[in-house]
Design a protein around this motif. Structure first.
Motif, PDB file in Angstrom:
ATOM      1  N   THR A 104      -7.824   7.582  12.730  1.00 21.67           N
ATOM      2  CA  THR A 104      -7.164   6.786  13.774  1.00 21.67           C
ATOM      3  C   THR A 104      -7.871   5.460  14.011  1.00 21.67           C
ATOM      4  O   THR A 104      -7.464   4.701  14.892  1.00 21.67           O
ATOM      5  N   GLY A 105      -8.901   5.167  13.227  1.00 18.03           N
ATOM      6  CA  GLY A 105      -9.599   3.894  13.410  1.00 18.03           C
ATOM      7  C   GLY A 105     -10.300   3.457  12.145  1.00 18.03           C
ATOM      8  O   GLY A 105     -10.577   4.261  11.249  1.00 18.03           O
ATOM      9  N   LYS A 106     -10.616   2.185  12.106  1.00 15.19           N
ATOM     10  CA  LYS A 106     -11.346   1.637  10.963  1.00 15.19           C
ATOM     11  C   LYS A 106     -12.842   1.569  11.246  1.00 15.19           C
ATOM     12  O   LYS A 106     -13.619   1.111  10.415  1.00 15.19           O
ATOM     13  N   THR A 107     -13.234   1.984  12.457  1.00 18.57           N
ATOM     14  CA  THR A 107     -14.634   2.091  12.825  1.00 18.57           C
ATOM     15  C   THR A 107     -14.846   3.403  13.572  1.00 18.57           C
ATOM     16  O   THR A 107     -13.902   4.143  13.847  1.00 18.57           O
ATOM     17  N   CYS A 108     -16.096   3.639  13.949  1.00 21.01           N
ATOM     18  CA  CYS A 108     -16.525   4.950  14.433  1.00 21.01           C
ATOM     19  C   CYS A 108     -15.807   5.428  15.690  1.00 21.01           C
ATOM     20  O   CYS A 108     -15.219   6.508  15.701  1.00 21.01           O
ATOM     21  N   ALA A 109     -15.884   4.650  16.773  1.00 22.63           N
ATOM     22  CA  ALA A 109     -15.382   5.138  18.064  1.00 22.63           C
ATOM     23  C   ALA A 109     -13.883   5.431  18.063  1.00 22.63           C
ATOM     24  O   ALA A 109     -13.466   6.497  18.536  1.00 22.63           O
ATOM     25  N   PRO A 110     -13.021   4.528  17.567  1.00 21.35           N
ATOM     26  CA  PRO A 110     -11.599   4.866  17.568  1.00 21.35           C
ATOM     27  C   PRO A 110     -11.254   6.056  16.681  1.00 21.35           C
ATOM     28  O   PRO A 110     -10.312   6.813  16.976  1.00 21.35           O
ATOM     29  N   ALA A 111     -12.009   6.260  15.612  1.00 18.46           N
ATOM     30  CA  ALA A 111     -11.774   7.431  14.770  1.00 18.46           C
ATOM     31  C   ALA A 111     -12.045   8.710  15.557  1.00 18.46           C
ATOM     32  O   ALA A 111     -11.240   9.650  15.565  1.00 18.46           O
ATOM     33  N   ARG A 112     -13.165   8.740  16.261  1.00 17.50           N
ATOM     34  CA  ARG A 112     -13.549   9.935  17.007  1.00 17.50           C
ATOM     35  C   ARG A 112     -12.691  10.118  18.257  1.00 17.50           C
ATOM     36  O   ARG A 112     -12.420  11.239  18.689  1.00 17.50           O
ATOM     37  N   GLY A 113     -12.261   8.990  18.834  1.00 15.79           N
ATOM     38  CA  GLY A 113     -11.387   9.067  19.998  1.00 15.79           C
ATOM     39  C   GLY A 113     -10.074   9.749  19.682  1.00 15.79           C
ATOM     40  O   GLY A 113      -9.590  10.599  20.436  1.00 15.79           O
ATOM     41  N   GLY A 114      -9.472   9.383  18.551  1.00 11.68           N
ATOM     42  CA  GLY A 114      -8.218  10.021  18.144  1.00 11.68           C
ATOM     43  C   GLY A 114      -8.405  11.477  17.785  1.00 11.68           C
ATOM     44  O   GLY A 114      -7.568  12.331  18.094  1.00 11.68           O
ATOM     45  N   LEU A 115      -9.527  11.792  17.132  1.00 16.13           N
ATOM     46  CA  LEU A 115      -9.806  13.168  16.725  1.00 16.13           C
ATOM     47  C   LEU A 115      -9.974  14.075  17.940  1.00 16.13           C
ATOM     48  O   LEU A 115      -9.512  15.221  17.950  1.00 16.13           O
ATOM     49  N   MET A 116     -10.625  13.573  18.970  1.00 10.25           N
ATOM     50  CA  MET A 116     -10.917  14.397  20.148  1.00 10.25           C
ATOM     51  C   MET A 116      -9.717  14.565  21.079  1.00 10.25           C
ATOM     52  O   MET A 116      -9.579  15.600  21.739  1.00 10.25           O
TER      53      MET A 116
END
Length: 533
Positions: free
Chosen positions: A108-120
């Motif tokens: 859900t992201g091209k960097t760390c925080a948005p990727a983890r935000g979508g996963l959670m």
């Protein structure tokens, strides 16, 4: 140099393939269709905190444990099972062998925080007004997957990297997580990063083996700096790098690596040594699950947060940053496929079929509803953007999404959209130019079709603009707020591209061969797949 015999001796895990029968696949289907069940319905159905009723036999079974293994800055093609010509990742590969491998899975992201935000949360990070990387999810009124599992009677844990809120709040109880253990991923005397992360994970599993648990294990490989111990690199002394073994989008990275340090083979060996160490730690966890008799009662997923990092020039180890995105275009910090398409492997022996590859377009958004459905954990469908793909995970046919996938960060910069079929990819780049690619024929995103397919492009542009109308008009970080800049989508121009060979291009059978890319990174999508958005 360490011999292959020594390498084999070091591997602690070698699972045999689990063959899931059609009867096993149907075990939980009565309670994991696309509908949400509340706690009362769960009780009436015979579920409890520890057990659930088998829909096929009426017998009670333990509710499955769920483990999410998340790597950092791992390229789409960094695993042996994902096509890397030199990597040795037998333990991680065994998850695909004993379960399923998803070829069109997106972060859900091209960097760390948005990727983890979508996963959670199961929600697009752009739907959150407050920056989740610093301010967390509670201020955004977002429930997390860990809260849902906790509320349904699961023990919940998180070990490793965080980046989903202020680390001062990283303590037991946050987001419904009973046990939080931060590990920085430091090196041990022998192995590379994350041995302490997996030590904590294994301890947690042993301590909670008697009742169902959900566990995040978030590592730090393959984030920079890349400098594993010399003996780990020595294991790959036999590797001789040939650019022709990789997709052509990787060639400039190889060239830059060699310009920083002439011994390209050694640069690659360091990167591969880091991956090997990560695989060793995953193997330790898998071995623990099997030795505790939890193999058939545990869902284990492995993925990376986004694409591999680009190669910098600012450190003595920059030349070792040879993460490979499988021939896809670009890397981390980009919405091209190399930045957001990730490997995703999942096993649940006896329930998820073994050795199956699937091309359904999925996303981190789908982790929450799918994991919850498989574990009979109630969730409110209207509160998330992700979709339940449990039918596919249990061996059902490939299918398209109900809704497209969208990418943006805080109302500015670039945007992207993937059609419901996973075939068409629309980009609005930082220069305010539109691009359109057909991933069925051009997974590398080389041929811009925005002017060749005006009707398709117009339809997708309209969908993307409509999506932005559902997002916050203001985004805030640590009490500093700024207005979103969605209006620039209306001022964008098409990036010009040639359509002279378009008819021949689109009528070709499968992928168009590309010089230096001897085989496609991803199997072609079947011709009868629906290409609607």
């Amino acid at each position: 140099m360490v011999s292959h015999e020594a390498v084999n001796f070091l591997l602690v895990f070698g699972a045999t393939a689990a063959i899931a029968s059609l009867a096993a696949i149907g075990i939980f289907q009565a309670s994991i269709d696309h509908k949400v069940v509340n706690v009362t319905e769960l009780d009436q159905a015979g579920h409890s905190r520890y057990q659930r009723k088998d829909a096929a036999t009426g017998e009670t079974r333990r509710r499955p444990n769920v483990i999410m293994l998340l790597a950092e800055d791992l390229g789409y093609g960094d695993l042996k099972c994902m096509g890397h010509p030199y990597a040795r990742t037998p333990n991680i590969d065994s998850i695909a062998r004993d379960g399923m491998k998803f070829m069109s899975f997106h972060s859900t992201g091209k960097t760390c925080a948005p990727a983890r935000g979508g996963l959670m949360t199961g929600n697009n990070p752009s739907s959150m007004k407050y920056y989740y990387g610093d301010d967390g999810f509670d201020i955004n009124n977002m429930l997390t997957v860990t809260e849902l599992f906790h509320n349904s009677g699961y023990r919940t844990g998180h070990v490793g990297k965080w980046h989903i809120g202020d680390e001062e709040n990283m303590k037991n109880g946050v987001y419904g997580i009973d046990y939080v253990k931060k590990r920085a991923g430091g090196e041990s005397d022998y192995w590379y990063k994350d041995e302490t992360v997996y030590d904590a994970a294994i301890e947690y599993i042993k301590d909670n083996r008697e009742e169902p648990f959900y566990l995040n294990v978030w590592g730090h490989v393959a984030h920079s700096p890349i400098k594993p111990k010399e003996h780990l690199a020595d294991m790959f002394d036999d590797v001789k790098v040939k650019k022709e073994d990789f997709g052509k989008h990787f060639w400039p990275k190889l060239k830059l690596s060699q310009s920083l340090n002439k011994d390209l083979d050694r640069n690659m060996a360091y990167y591969l040594g880091g991956l090997f160490s990560m695989d060793y730690n995953v193997g330790r966890l898998l071995k623990t699950i099997d030795e505790l008799g939890l193999r058939n009662d545990t869902i284990i997923a492995f993925t990376g947060d986004h694409g591999a990092a680009t190669m910098g020039r600012g450190s003595s180890t920059s030349q070792n940053m040879l993460g490979y995105c499988g021939g896809l275009r670009d890397y981390k910090h980009s919405y091209y496929e190399g930045g957001v398409r990730v490997p995703f492997l999942v096993r649940w022996p006896g329930t998820i079929p073994a050795g199956k590859t699937d091309n359904s377009p999925m996303s981190f958004l789908d982790w929450l509803p799918t994991a919850c459905s498989l574990a009979a954990v109630p969730y409110k469908e209207s509160s998330i953007e992700g979709e339940n793909f449990s039918d596919v995970w249990l061996g059902g046919q490939e299918r398209k999404r109900d809704r497209p996938l969208y990418w943006n960060k805080e109302g500015g910069g670039d945007y992207a959209m993937l059609s419901q079929s996973g075939e068409w990819k629309l980009h609005f780049n930082v220069d305010d130019r539109w691009e359109l690619y057909n991933l069925k024929y051009d997974i590398e995103e080389n041929k811009n079709l925005v002017q060749c397919e005006p009707t398709k492009a117009k339809h997708m542009k309209t969908k993307l603009r409509e999506w932005t109308k559902t997002l916050p008009s203001v985004y805030c970080r640590s009490k500093r707020c700024k207005s979103a800049k969605f209006g620039k989508l209306d001022r964008g121009k098409d990036l010009e591209g040639s359509c002279t060979d378009y008819e021949e291009y689109m009528s070709s059978d499968g992928f168009v061969p590309v010089e230096g890319f001897p085989k496609p990174a991803i199997p072609p999508v079947e011709a009868n797949r629906d290409d609607s958005t």
